[in-house]
Scaffold this active site. Structure first.
Site, mmCIF file in Angstrom:
data_model
loop_
_atom_site.group_PDB
_atom_site.id
_atom_site.type_symbol
_atom_site.label_atom_id
_atom_site.label_comp_id
_atom_site.label_asym_id
_atom_site.label_seq_id
_atom_site.Cartn_x
_atom_site.Cartn_y
_atom_site.Cartn_z
ATOM 1 N N GLU A 1 0.830 -1.214 0.000
ATOM 2 C CA GLU A 1 0.000 0.000 0.000
ATOM 3 C C GLU A 1 0.863 1.261 0.000
ATOM 4 O O GLU A 1 0.535 2.247 -0.651
ATOM 5 C CB GLU A 1 -0.965 -0.001 1.194
ATOM 6 C CG GLU A 1 -1.980 -1.144 1.197
ATOM 7 C CD GLU A 1 -2.749 -1.301 -0.104
ATOM 8 O OE1 GLU A 1 -2.909 -0.306 -0.845
ATOM 9 O OE2 GLU A 1 -3.178 -2.429 -0.403
ATOM 10 N N HIS B 1 1.892 1.992 -3.506
ATOM 11 C CA HIS B 1 0.909 2.786 -4.266
ATOM 12 C C HIS B 1 1.034 4.268 -3.933
ATOM 13 O O HIS B 1 1.053 5.129 -4.808
ATOM 14 C CB HIS B 1 -0.522 2.331 -3.933
ATOM 15 C CG HIS B 1 -0.916 1.037 -4.571
ATOM 16 N ND1 HIS B 1 -0.693 0.754 -5.889
ATOM 17 C CD2 HIS B 1 -1.564 -0.045 -4.059
ATOM 18 C CE1 HIS B 1 -1.164 -0.453 -6.171
ATOM 19 N NE2 HIS B 1 -1.705 -0.958 -5.084
HETATM 20 ZN ZN LIG Z 1 -2.437 -2.827 -4.782
#
Ligand SMILES: [Zn+2]
EC number: 3.4.24.-
Length: 375
Positions: A111, A114
């Site tokens: 995460e 990202h």
């Molecule tokens: Zn992802």
């Protein structure tokens, strides 16, 4: 590299999970049915979804500010419902969720990947050379999670597809029954494994972060070139359509106009045919972070009935950018070149208004082109 320091500081020095007494849901908290590719928030069909090709989504100086569970501006704000993030820096407060089942080192790093600016490895345009997708094993309705990105939607930063990337989903991603694999590595003896079991950014991931943020003397390679939109109407209308409900329509037609023979989009009126008007709508042009555009086309206006030709741009608001009020270019084509400052995806309306009280009239357009740079 502060981005990496953030990850390390957040998850501590050893072993996953990062907190004890948490249930192990595997990678399933990644597989959101209502988020883009399962765990990416803030992506709409006609919004920029350019990620790392758009420099405005980078964190200035490579520094990611974060707060755990509180709300302060210009930071990532961790909330708790499943695992998801936005891609890149959104500006102001943005959220990153590490909910139940997400407190595994691999999921946390994924995460953060990202948020730093990375898309999924399995959606790369060249992924078919490296992995096979078993479409029949995907949870029905979730197939779109395996759509490939267009080559210019991603900046590979000089790195090949990487089986060890923390941004690559494992063999069971979006499996219909949790047992049937959806992904198979094409290289023999490679096992990808679930994201939650990964312990760190891969070596390739680290090189990408450093190139993206130009750390340790690295240089960010330029993003790929986006192809121009070009339509001469000889084969088809290239997705330029008439708006419904107008009093007339532009038609793709073959003939000789202004000394040229070929296809163009044309609207006509006869003397005393009253008023008429048609409006063409271009496809949406994604900008991938670009800030300049050039719209060009050839315009033919002839006869008193050809009243007005207007070009409007639309992104959020609709704005007139060109107006030709006289059929001044009797019997030749005028070349229109418009350099535009652009913020976000946009499309164009091309309007022709006719007035038959002033006689016969023809308006035609040809060679419509949109480039993501100044004219
Ligand atoms: Zn992802």
């Amino acid at each position: 590299m502060l981005v990496l320091l953030v990850a390390v500081a957040l998850i501590g020095a050893n072993a996953s999970p990062v907190e004890r007494k948490l249930e192990n849901l595997g990678d399933s908290p990644l597989f959101h049915s209502r988020l883009f590719e399962g765990d990416i928030a803030g992506v709409g069909p006609n919004r920029d979804r350019n990620g790392i090709v758009d420099e405005k989504l980078l964190w200035p100086g490579g520094i990611v500010y974060y707060e755990l569970g509180s709300s302060v501006g210009k930071t990532i704000f961790f909330i708790s419902y499943r695992c998801w993030s936005m891609v890149g820096r959104q500006g102001g407060k943005q959220e990153l969720s590490l909910g139940s089942g997400c407190h595994w080192r691999g999921l946390v790093i994924h995460e953060l990947g990202h948020a730093v600016g990375f898309w999924h490895e399995q959606n790369r345009a060249d992924r078919d050379e490296y992995i096979e997708i078993f479409w029949d094993n995907i949870w029905p309705g979730m197939e779109y999670n395996f759509d490939k990105m267009l080559p210019w939607e991603n900046n590979y930063l000089g790195e090949n597809f990487d089986y060890e990337s923390v941004m690559l989903y494992g063999e069971m991603a979006f499996s219909k029954d949790g047992e049937s694999p959806t992904v198979r590595p094409k290289e023999p003896n490679v096992v990808i494994g679930p994201v939650w079991k990964k312990t760190k950014f891969s070596e390739s991931d680290v090189r990408r972060v450093n190139r993206l943020y130009e750390c340790f003397g690295e240089t960010r390679p330029p993003p790929p070139t986006v192809p121009d939109f070009e339509c001469d109407f000889e084969e088809n209308d290239c997705g330029i359509v008439n708006q419904e409900g107008m009093s007339s329509n532009f038609e793709r037609s073959y003939g000789t106009l202004g000394g040229r023979t070929g296809y163009s989009l044309k609207i006509e009126i006869k003397a005393d045919g009253g008023y008429g008007g048609g409006r063409l709508i271009t496809p949406y042009f994604k900008m991938y972070g670009g800030r300049k555009g050039c719209l060009s086309m050839d315009l033919f206006m002839k006869g008193g009935g050809a009243d007005k030709y207007t070009i409007l741009r639309q992104n959020g608001e609709t704005k007139e950018i060109y107006l030709q009020e006289e059929p001044s270019n009797d019997n030749w084509w005028e070349v229109i070149n418009l350099t535009l400052d652009i913020d976000g995806d946009l499309r164009f309306f091309l309007e022709g208004l006719m007035n038959g009280h002033n006689g016969d009239g023809v308006i035609a357009i040809d060679n419509v082109r949109f480039q993501r740079r100044a004219c």
